[in-house]
Design an enzyme around this catalytic site. Structure first.
Site, short mmCIF file in Angstrom:
data_model
loop_
_atom_site.label_atom_id
_atom_site.label_comp_id
_atom_site.label_asym_id
_atom_site.label_seq_id
_atom_site.Cartn_x
_atom_site.Cartn_y
_atom_site.Cartn_z
N GLY A 46 0.82 -1.20 0.00
CA GLY A 46 0.00 0.00 0.00
C GLY A 46 0.86 1.25 0.00
CD GLN A 51 3.78 5.89 2.24
OE1 GLN A 51 2.73 5.36 1.89
NE2 GLN A 51 4.85 5.19 2.61
CB CYS A 89 6.40 1.95 6.59
SG CYS A 89 5.84 3.54 5.94
CG LEU A 90 6.76 1.11 0.31
CD1 LEU A 90 5.87 1.45 -0.88
CD2 LEU A 90 7.88 0.17 -0.12
CG HIS A 131 0.82 1.10 7.21
ND1 HIS A 131 1.85 0.79 8.06
CD2 HIS A 131 1.35 1.93 6.27
CE1 HIS A 131 2.97 1.40 7.64
NE2 HIS A 131 2.68 2.09 6.55
CD GLU A 132 -0.45 2.38 2.99
OE1 GLU A 132 0.00 3.54 3.01
OE2 GLU A 132 0.30 1.38 3.05
CG HIS A 135 1.27 6.63 5.60
ND1 HIS A 135 2.47 7.18 5.99
CD2 HIS A 135 1.56 5.34 5.29
CE1 HIS A 135 3.42 6.26 5.94
NE2 HIS A 135 2.90 5.12 5.52
NI NI Z 1 3.76 3.24 5.26
#
Ligand code: NI
Length: 144
Positions: A46, A51, A89-90, A131-132, A135
């Site tokens: 995701g 991000q 997480c990216l 999670h998203e 963000h």
């Molecule tokens: Ni993340």
């Protein structure tokens, strides 16, 4: 379509709250295409618009065996159960945390056609959905 740069900690945009999308126009559609391409390239589950440097309430999820999906103005209506999970997480490339997430989530979102949908997300998809959404509220691993 193009690959976007993924912002990483401690970029302040990751701490910022994203604003609701008022209209699904070509700019939003192009952004979601780029976000999906970026997510696939990064091999993530995701990605949230923060991000990639955009403070709009948009997330994309890469469901296996389904088309990757864009979710506009996502909201968590209900969380069911709890489980301990490993999470990455990216925006925190070298970090993996053990945290508690719901077993499943009832979430609502608007699709690219402008229809408001409600779905149950189970297991890793409940985890990714929350999670998203975190963000979009400026919540990341350093502020959990
Ligand atoms: Ni993340």
């Amino acid at each position: 379509m193009s690959i976007l740069q993924i912002r990483t900690f401690p970029d302040p945009i990751l701490r910022s709250k994203a604003k609701p999308v008022m209209e699904i126009n070509d700019d939003i559609k192009n952004l979601t295409s780029d976000m999906i391409e970026t997510l696939l390239e990064a091999k993530g589950l995701g990605l949230a618009a923060n991000q990639v440097g955009v403070l709009k309430r948009i997330i994309v999820l890469n469901f296996p065996e389904k088309q990757p999906m864009a979710l506009i103005n996502p909201e968590i209506m209900k969380k069911i159960g709890r489980r301990e999970v490993e999470e990455g997480c990216l925006s925190f490339p070298d970090l993996e945390l053990t945290i508690t997430r719901p077993n499943s989530i009832i979430g609502t979102f608007t699709n690219l056609k402008g229809d408001r949908k409600s779905s149950t997300f189970v297991g890793v998809w409940a985890q990714a959905f929350q999670h998203e959404c975190d963000h979009l509220d400026g919540i990341t691993f350093d502020t959990l």
